[in-house]
Design an enzyme around this catalytic site. Structure first.
Site, PDB file in Angstrom:
ATOM      1  N   ASP A   1     -16.302  -1.832  -4.508  1.00 18.49           N
ATOM      2  CA  ASP A   1     -16.422  -3.174  -3.938  1.00 18.49           C
ATOM      3  C   ASP A   1     -17.865  -3.633  -4.104  1.00 18.49           C
ATOM      4  O   ASP A   1     -18.790  -2.808  -4.114  1.00 18.49           O
ATOM      5  CB  ASP A   1     -16.034  -3.187  -2.462  1.00 18.49           C
ATOM      6  CG  ASP A   1     -15.648  -4.571  -1.971  1.00 18.49           C
ATOM      7  OD1 ASP A   1     -14.434  -4.833  -1.861  1.00 18.49           O
ATOM      8  OD2 ASP A   1     -16.547  -5.389  -1.712  1.00 18.49           O
TER       9      ASP A   1
ATOM     10  N   ARG B   1       0.829  -1.203   0.000  1.00 11.42           N
ATOM     11  CA  ARG B   1       0.000   0.000   0.000  1.00 11.42           C
ATOM     12  C   ARG B   1       0.867   1.259   0.000  1.00 11.42           C
ATOM     13  O   ARG B   1       0.533   2.262  -0.637  1.00 11.42           O
ATOM     14  CB  ARG B   1      -0.944  -0.027   1.201  1.00 11.42           C
ATOM     15  CG  ARG B   1      -1.972  -1.143   1.110  1.00 11.42           C
ATOM     16  CD  ARG B   1      -3.054  -1.016   2.142  1.00 11.42           C
ATOM     17  NE  ARG B   1      -2.794  -1.709   3.369  1.00 11.42           N
ATOM     18  CZ  ARG B   1      -3.267  -2.921   3.691  1.00 11.42           C
ATOM     19  NH1 ARG B   1      -3.988  -3.603   2.810  1.00 11.42           N
ATOM     20  NH2 ARG B   1      -3.012  -3.468   4.859  1.00 11.42           N
TER      21      ARG B   1
ATOM     22  N   ASP C   1      -6.886  -5.761  -6.543  1.00 11.05           N
ATOM     23  CA  ASP C   1      -6.530  -6.604  -5.393  1.00 11.05           C
ATOM     24  C   ASP C   1      -7.705  -7.520  -5.064  1.00 11.05           C
ATOM     25  O   ASP C   1      -8.368  -7.364  -4.038  1.00 11.05           O
ATOM     26  CB  ASP C   1      -6.166  -5.735  -4.187  1.00 11.05           C
ATOM     27  CG  ASP C   1      -5.755  -6.568  -2.978  1.00 11.05           C
ATOM     28  OD1 ASP C   1      -5.264  -7.698  -3.168  1.00 11.05           O
ATOM     29  OD2 ASP C   1      -5.932  -6.092  -1.836  1.00 11.05           O
TER      30      ASP C   1
ATOM     31  N   CYS D   1      -3.668 -13.366  -4.178  1.00  8.25           N
ATOM     32  CA  CYS D   1      -3.378 -13.837  -2.831  1.00  8.25           C
ATOM     33  C   CYS D   1      -3.546 -15.341  -2.708  1.00  8.25           C
ATOM     34  O   CYS D   1      -3.686 -15.876  -1.603  1.00  8.25           O
ATOM     35  CB  CYS D   1      -4.262 -13.126  -1.812  1.00  8.25           C
ATOM     36  SG  CYS D   1      -6.034 -13.375  -2.082  1.00  8.25           S
TER      37      CYS D   1
END
Length: 409
Positions: free
Chosen positions: A263, A225, A313, A353
């Site tokens: 989101d 970040r 992400d 991830c």
């Protein structure tokens, strides 16, 4: 192994022996040649080769495909409170070294990488949040969690409560039930709230350890970040899968002209907006509840280049080897759409991830996406998880986060 041992003796195949001697701490069920009957789930056992060589001691799991999770290869180790205190101290001293002042919010224990198989412990200022995913750790948590608090207290760190986030479906693989709640710390009163405030990279966040994803906040992208913040000054930024706004807030604090945070979860967007207000950054940010795939498609149809920095992400697209191919297609789809939206000279951050999406495959996907988008990628940085999530080279499962920064040329 001639000396008498206190633990049940499991005999391991030649293949399993080679695997363990190569440094991996997991012994799978199919590698167990013979085992005594009646061994309790979560009990300590010894693993030996077919020739009788001692391989190590660890926790037995009756339900899991990972039948034994090794703790030590030293036959002289005694797994008492002193052993676990030493291991906690070792993990905590490592965090103090690699995290410095950032140790107030960090991963204190990262499972196998710290010698605590199946256990995660995150610190959020005055709270510890645990996730116990192996039955062996579940069996000793009544001893372990108070020791954690004691070791931190020796350094003047006051922990008000330990919250258990055992609401992970994967616990069923170890024969354990799901649940969450405060762990009782020897008569102490539990905190009145499961919400606390942290400061990371100069940005303040409210963290809900009871209801937030995983343990409440994703600590592994801390320094990634910061890398985004360094590139954001003067740019129009689109932060996709923003969750509680961490990349977006770092970009805004780094001097971005404007940041749009997206989101699919309304509750995540609400928290991201509240975090922006807390940091006085709401004037340069807007928030959108939308499916990122649909949004990028709509933006492409509209034409133009409304953003010159896009951040991807996403959550893990694959959690098993069986779905890697479909995950690769999903990663390519979203990266391709983002690259088509960026102008020449724009900046691009992208991450995965998932351990099951190795760096080689992720990079292959990115090359293909760039080719189809008709652009070239100039790599600025290739990064991984922050060092409080250490990577053991002999345990590839600990190496999971891939993060790349590019300029589009």
């Amino acid at each position: 192994m001639k000396a008498e041992r206190a633990y049940p003796r499991f005999i391991i195949t030649a293949k399993g022996t080679r695997w363990v001697e190569g440094g991996h701490p997991w012994i799978y069920a199919q590698e167990v040649v013979s085992a005594p009957e009646g061994v309790e789930n979560g009990a300590l056992v010894d693993a030996v080769s077919e020739k009788g060589k001692y391989l190590g001691s660890g926790f037995f799991s009756r339900e899991s495909k990972i039948r034994i999770r090794l703790l030590s290869r030293n036959a002289n180790d005694r797994f008492d409170a002193d052993f676990w205190r030493r291991r906690i101290r070792y993990a905590w001293d490592y965090r103090k070294t690699v995290m410095g002042a950032d140790v107030s919010c960090c991963r204190v224990i990262f499972g196998e990488a710290d010698g605590f198989p199946g256990l995660t412990v995150d610190r959020f200022e005055n709270l510890l949040v645990t996730q116990t995913l192996s039955v062996g750790m579940e069996c000793i948590k009544d001893m372990l969690f108070p020791l954690l608090v004691e070791v931190l207290a020796e350094d003047g760190v006051v922990i008000d409560g330990v919250y258990e986030r055992n609401d992970a479906a994967i616990r069923a693989l170890e024969g354990m039930e799901q649940g969450k709640g405060w762990f009782p710390l020897g008569g102490r009163e539990t905190p009145a709230s499961a919400v606390t405030e942290i400061c990371e990279n100069g940005v303040y966040y409210r963290v809900d350890v009871e209801n937030g994803q995983k343990t409440g906040f994703f600590l592994d992208q801390k320094y990634n970040r910061l890398a985004v913040a360094r590139l954001a000054r003067g740019r129009r930024v689109l932060d996709c899968f923003t969750h509680t706004g961490s990349f977006a807030l770092n970009a805004a604090r780094g001097g971005a002209e404007h940041v749009t945070a997206v989101d699919i979860s309304q509750s995540a967007i609400d928290m991201a907006r509240a975090n922006a207000v807390r940091n006085g950054l709401e004037g340069r940010m807007d928030f959108l509840t939308a499916d990122v795939f649909d949004l990028l498609t709509e933006l492409e149809k509209k034409g133009g280049k409304p953003y010159d920095f896009i951040i991807l992400d996403p959550p893990a697209f694959t959690k098993s080897r069986k779905t890697v191919k479909s995950a690769e297609r999903g990663y390519k789809d979203i990266n391709l759409r983002a690259l088509r939206l960026l102008p020449r000279g724009g900046y691009f951050a992208t991450a995965s991830c998932s351990h099951f999406m190795p760096s080689e495959l992720f990079e292959k996907m990115l090359r293909s996406a760039a080719l189809d988008a008709g652009v070239e990628l100039r790599q600025i940085e290739a990064r991984q998880q922050s060092p409080d999530h250490p990577i053991l080279w002999n345990v590839p499962e600990t190496d999971y986060l891939k993060f790349y920064l590019f300029q589009v040329v």
